[in-house]
Scaffold this motif. Sequence first.
Motif, mmCIF file in Angstrom:
data_model
loop_
_atom_site.group_PDB
_atom_site.id
_atom_site.type_symbol
_atom_site.label_atom_id
_atom_site.label_comp_id
_atom_site.label_asym_id
_atom_site.label_seq_id
_atom_site.Cartn_x
_atom_site.Cartn_y
_atom_site.Cartn_z
ATOM 1 N N ALA A 194 3.058 -0.019 12.990
ATOM 2 C CA ALA A 194 1.668 -0.356 13.313
ATOM 3 C C ALA A 194 1.261 0.133 14.688
ATOM 4 O O ALA A 194 0.063 0.259 14.983
ATOM 5 C CB ALA A 194 1.465 -1.867 13.219
ATOM 6 N N PHE A 195 2.239 0.423 15.544
ATOM 7 C CA PHE A 195 1.914 0.825 16.912
ATOM 8 C C PHE A 195 1.314 2.222 16.975
ATOM 9 O O PHE A 195 0.872 2.649 18.050
ATOM 10 C CB PHE A 195 3.152 0.739 17.804
ATOM 11 N N ILE A 196 1.288 2.945 15.859
ATOM 12 C CA ILE A 196 0.564 4.215 15.845
ATOM 13 C C ILE A 196 -0.943 3.980 15.872
ATOM 14 O O ILE A 196 -1.704 4.909 16.135
ATOM 15 C CB ILE A 196 0.946 5.092 14.635
ATOM 16 N N ALA A 248 10.958 3.751 6.859
ATOM 17 C CA ALA A 248 11.124 3.416 5.449
ATOM 18 C C ALA A 248 10.397 2.125 5.090
ATOM 19 O O ALA A 248 10.099 1.894 3.914
ATOM 20 C CB ALA A 248 12.606 3.292 5.108
ATOM 21 N N LYS A 249 10.116 1.283 6.075
ATOM 22 C CA LYS A 249 9.449 0.018 5.784
ATOM 23 C C LYS A 249 7.936 0.169 5.664
ATOM 24 O O LYS A 249 7.309 -0.515 4.872
ATOM 25 C CB LYS A 249 9.783 -1.014 6.876
ATOM 26 N N TRP A 250 7.345 1.035 6.519
ATOM 27 C CA TRP A 250 5.881 1.034 6.524
ATOM 28 C C TRP A 250 5.273 2.392 6.862
ATOM 29 O O TRP A 250 4.127 2.484 7.232
ATOM 30 C CB TRP A 250 5.368 -0.031 7.504
ATOM 31 N N LEU A 251 6.053 3.455 6.725
ATOM 32 C CA LEU A 251 5.502 4.782 6.956
ATOM 33 C C LEU A 251 5.821 5.739 5.814
ATOM 34 O O LEU A 251 5.961 6.944 6.016
ATOM 35 C CB LEU A 251 6.013 5.355 8.288
ATOM 36 N N LEU A 252 5.980 5.184 4.622
ATOM 37 C CA LEU A 252 5.984 5.964 3.390
ATOM 38 C C LEU A 252 7.147 6.948 3.243
ATOM 39 O O LEU A 252 7.071 7.884 2.456
ATOM 40 C CB LEU A 252 4.660 6.752 3.268
ATOM 41 N N THR A 253 8.243 6.724 3.989
ATOM 42 C CA THR A 253 9.341 7.682 3.893
ATOM 43 C C THR A 253 10.448 7.232 2.937
ATOM 44 O O THR A 253 11.382 7.984 2.681
ATOM 45 C CB THR A 253 9.979 7.926 5.273
ATOM 46 N N ASN A 254 10.387 6.027 2.441
ATOM 47 C CA ASN A 254 11.384 5.495 1.507
ATOM 48 C C ASN A 254 12.753 5.331 2.179
ATOM 49 O O ASN A 254 13.042 5.900 3.220
ATOM 50 C CB ASN A 254 11.520 6.354 0.246
ATOM 51 N N HIS A 255 13.582 4.516 1.540
ATOM 52 C CA HIS A 255 14.914 4.229 2.057
ATOM 53 C C HIS A 255 15.804 5.474 1.884
ATOM 54 O O HIS A 255 15.668 6.200 0.904
ATOM 55 C CB HIS A 255 15.506 3.077 1.239
ATOM 56 N N ILE A 297 -2.045 1.919 7.223
ATOM 57 C CA ILE A 297 -1.619 0.664 7.857
ATOM 58 C C ILE A 297 -2.789 -0.292 8.018
ATOM 59 O O ILE A 297 -2.681 -1.495 7.728
ATOM 60 C CB ILE A 297 -0.955 0.972 9.213
ATOM 61 N N ARG A 298 -3.917 0.212 8.465
ATOM 62 C CA ARG A 298 -5.086 -0.649 8.643
ATOM 63 C C ARG A 298 -5.540 -1.265 7.321
ATOM 64 O O ARG A 298 -5.972 -2.414 7.280
ATOM 65 C CB ARG A 298 -6.232 0.161 9.258
ATOM 66 N N LYS A 299 -5.436 -0.516 6.268
ATOM 67 C CA LYS A 299 -5.789 -1.042 4.951
ATOM 68 C C LYS A 299 -4.885 -2.211 4.576
ATOM 69 O O LYS A 299 -5.360 -3.249 4.088
ATOM 70 C CB LYS A 299 -5.672 0.067 3.908
ATOM 71 N N HIS A 300 -3.588 -2.082 4.804
ATOM 72 C CA HIS A 300 -2.660 -3.172 4.494
ATOM 73 C C HIS A 300 -2.961 -4.418 5.321
ATOM 74 O O HIS A 300 -2.892 -5.540 4.815
ATOM 75 C CB HIS A 300 -1.225 -2.717 4.742
ATOM 76 N N VAL A 301 -3.287 -4.216 6.592
ATOM 77 C CA VAL A 301 -3.620 -5.364 7.447
ATOM 78 C C VAL A 301 -4.892 -6.037 6.940
ATOM 79 O O VAL A 301 -4.969 -7.278 6.877
ATOM 80 C CB VAL A 301 -3.776 -4.910 8.910
ATOM 81 N N ARG A 302 -5.882 -5.249 6.569
ATOM 82 C CA ARG A 302 -7.119 -5.826 6.029
ATOM 83 C C ARG A 302 -6.857 -6.605 4.747
ATOM 84 O O ARG A 302 -7.393 -7.707 4.557
ATOM 85 C CB ARG A 302 -8.131 -4.702 5.764
ATOM 86 N N PHE A 346 4.118 -13.596 1.734
ATOM 87 C CA PHE A 346 3.357 -12.607 0.973
ATOM 88 C C PHE A 346 3.227 -11.370 1.859
ATOM 89 O O PHE A 346 2.661 -11.443 2.949
ATOM 90 C CB PHE A 346 1.968 -13.152 0.611
ATOM 91 N N VAL A 347 3.768 -10.242 1.403
ATOM 92 C CA VAL A 347 3.762 -9.025 2.207
ATOM 93 C C VAL A 347 3.029 -7.928 1.453
ATOM 94 O O VAL A 347 3.375 -7.604 0.316
ATOM 95 C CB VAL A 347 5.189 -8.563 2.531
ATOM 96 N N VAL A 348 2.021 -7.352 2.078
ATOM 97 C CA VAL A 348 1.307 -6.217 1.500
ATOM 98 C C VAL A 348 2.098 -4.961 1.855
ATOM 99 O O VAL A 348 2.196 -4.585 3.021
ATOM 100 C CB VAL A 348 -0.120 -6.111 2.052
#
Length: 404
Positions: free
Chosen positions: A195-197, A219-226, A293-298, A365-367
């Motif tokens: 989110a710091f981006i 992998a958690k929140w920048l779409l790169t997968n595990h 990221i902003r969409k998920h926060v919203r 609950f995690v988006v």
Amino acid sequence: MDTEEFRLYGKQMVDFMADYMHNIRNHRVLPQISPGYVRDLVPEQAPEEGEPWEEVFKDIQRVVLPGSASPASTDLEMVMLDWLGKMVQLPQEFLFSSNGPGGGVVQAHCSVEKAGLLSGLTCRLLPTDAAFSLQGDILQAAIDEDRTQGKIPFFVVGTLGTTNSCAFDNIEKLGEVCKKENLWFHIDAAYAGAAFICPEFRYLLNGVEYADSFLLCPAKWLLTNHDCCAMWVKDRENILKPFSIMHAYLKEDLEVETLNYRHWGIPCGRKFRSLKMWFVFRLFGVRGLQTYIRKHVRLAHEFENLARNDNRFEVLFPVVLGVVCFRLKGSEVQNEEMLRVINKRGKIALKSSRMRSHNLYFIRFVVCGKDTESEDIVFSWREISLAANNVLNPKVVGDKSETF
């Protein structure tokens, strides 16, 4: 890219790999380039806007193939760690481009607590304040107490976005204590770091200048997968010394000129993890990832509002990013049963957690879905609401409760 584009470009990539393997005898065994060549072929930072796949695909041949698996994988990893470090505005000391002793590496995601167990060290958990944030005075008191007992504190972990509640430790105050006491200060921002981006969330990273090492997990929140976990250090020699092995069969002609990632951790062999970072950063661009990221926060706030507007529920902690911690205003047994019913139906998946210091059981609950939309939030709340109805007002049939 949409589903059809993914089918098309996926086949293109498979064909490319198949042709390469079919014509393997036409390629050199060793590359004819020098370490560091990738930095001259790619920009110094990630693109602001996303690029078409065709441009990325062309650069696989232009940038990657001349360096084969190595040094292409090492060079690209160094560049990608600099790209990401710049995206979250890490201090220059953490970047290779500073030409200092710092730098970054991609690792598999791991647990600090598990590392302590494997190394035979004692991991001491410290109490937090009412916001579940670790403060500097608590750390200082623990250091003084440990030393009085003959123990040697040397390593402190501050967390930004804890797994339980997405709480944020006061890393500025922790960093001040660590600097004064000469302790290694590591910051774990595995989830929240992405989110710091976004400039509006960068304030949460204030104090990172005190850190000796910093970690976030694309992998958690920048779409790169595990698996893809990025870690930076201010002085890489502190990693290289304990992990370096120099057997004859590992020796390379350009050993001195090469940054060799096998010295940065336990494995000798490594995946080409930076390749997927390169793809994602170019296809989405910084703006595209910020929008994601902003969409998920919203959407998390949409869920928060639904929970707060239902007097059967309570939201326990401030919602900062994409995590909402909530519970029924009832017993732990009722909350456990509600969660059991939700997950048994299999329409959505939720996880529980517990705040040990307060003996508080709650549900997280995690988006996190790439394609999650507002209608999915509404659907999820409907599932939760139905499960709550079932738990709070069961219809008794014989001597068994009827489930929906």
